[in-house]
Design an enzyme around this catalytic site. Structure first.
Site, PDB file in Angstrom:
ATOM      1  CD  GLN A 179      -8.262  -8.417   4.220  1.00 23.60           C
ATOM      2  OE1 GLN A 179      -7.642  -7.833   3.013  1.00 23.60           O
ATOM      3  NE2 GLN A 179      -7.236  -8.274   5.296  1.00 23.60           N
TER       4      GLN A 179
ATOM      5  CE1 TYR B 266      -3.321  -3.028   0.390  1.00 16.44           C
ATOM      6  CE2 TYR B 266      -3.293  -2.549   2.063  1.00 16.44           C
ATOM      7  CZ  TYR B 266      -3.471  -3.082   1.413  1.00 16.44           C
ATOM      8  OH  TYR B 266      -4.570  -3.942   1.046  1.00 16.44           O
TER       9      TYR B 266
END
Length: 289
Positions: free
Chosen positions: A177, A50
């Site tokens: 996830q 990120y």
């Protein structure tokens, strides 16, 4: 399934943290983090890719300006995607790397960037088809034993892939996830969500609002109508749809805008069965058999 660790309405995803200029000011970001904690949102989801590490770094700088703040929150971070989106002509190839050396370095680097003593959850971001499960499993076990990570988990893995890794580990894999939303409901029908729950994983749902497309078409119409009837918001209802599932999947919400976060808190914890199935029907275009 063990007691759920994510005792929050949703987890705050930090993928776009670096895109907000104001968040580059450590004191501003520290205030923002404190405000979210006061709202009952103390879980933050990161990954090394990120902002190419920038999101973790900005977050760590903010924590450093506010002594004690790191003790009031919990972090998830992920690694295994290497050379993400390489520049054309760079000679680099995007690939996945879940080797022990790569993941061990990623854990140490994340601890350093985030300025925390422990990563509450560390997830392998994408499945590495070249992974030596025994070696990677030992590395994750060692990181848990050393107190560097609270628990290991996976993201975007097939059941066979996470089970191969689990069979090589002493500690259980915990968080898992996956992409899951009203419109992206395939995991509910291809056994993967059932397998996740059966193996005792805590489900985390990324893209829970389907990139905003949920508010379009039939699903959006139903969400808007129910929101009016219940004096809530459409976004909050979409998250409640997820939390109504067995295992109480925790949505990972990508917005850093306080008003949008508040909007997603304005709704029920779960939905009635009829409302839940009405939204599923709107997404699939037909009722259940």
């Amino acid at each position: 399934m063990p007691a759920h660790t994510f005792d929050v309405p949703f987890v705050l995803g930090m993928m776009r943290l670096h895109e907000a200029p104001e968040m580059h000011q450590a004191s501003y970001l520290a205030n923002w983090i404190e405000a979210r904690i006061e709202q009952g949102l103390h879980w933050f989801d990161h990954a090394d890719i990120y902002g190419n590490g920038a999101c973790e770094t900005l977050f760590g700088h903010a924590l450093n300006t506010r002594p004690g703040l790191s003790k009031r929150l919990k972090v998830v971070t992920k690694a295994s995607i290497a050379n993400d989106n390489p520049a054309h002509g760079s000679g680099k190839v995007k690939h996945y790397n879940a080797s022990p050396d790569y993941l061990s370095r990623a854990i140490d680097n994340a601890l350093n960037r985030l300025s925390v003593e422990r990563l509450d959850h560390f997830l392998i971001h994408r499945p590495d088809l070249l992974m030596n499960a025994e070696a990677t499993g030992r590395a994750l076990d060692d990181a848990i034993d050393a107190g560097k990570i609270g628990a290991a988990g996976i993201s975007n893995h097939l059941p066979s892939q996470w089970r191969r890794l689990q069979n090589a580990m002493h500690h259980p894999l915990r968080a898992n996830q996956i992409e899951l939303s009203i419109s992206h409901n395939a995991p509910l029908f291809d056994d993967s969500f059932d397998d996740l729950c059966a193996d005792g994983h805590w489900p985390m749902a990324w893209s829970p609002l389907a990139g905003g497309t949920l508010m379009q078409g039939n699903v959006g119409n139903v969400l808007n109508r129910v929101a009016r009837e219940q004096n809530g918001t459409s976004n909050a209802l979409a998250l409640a749809w997820l939390r109504s599932l067995p295992g109480r999947p925790i949505p990972v919400v990508g917005s850093v805008k306080p008003e949008r976060i508040g909007d997603m808190l304005d709704g029920p914890e779960t939905l009635s069965r009829e409302t839940w199935y009405e939204l599923l029907e709107a997404a699939r275009g037909h009722c259940v058999a």
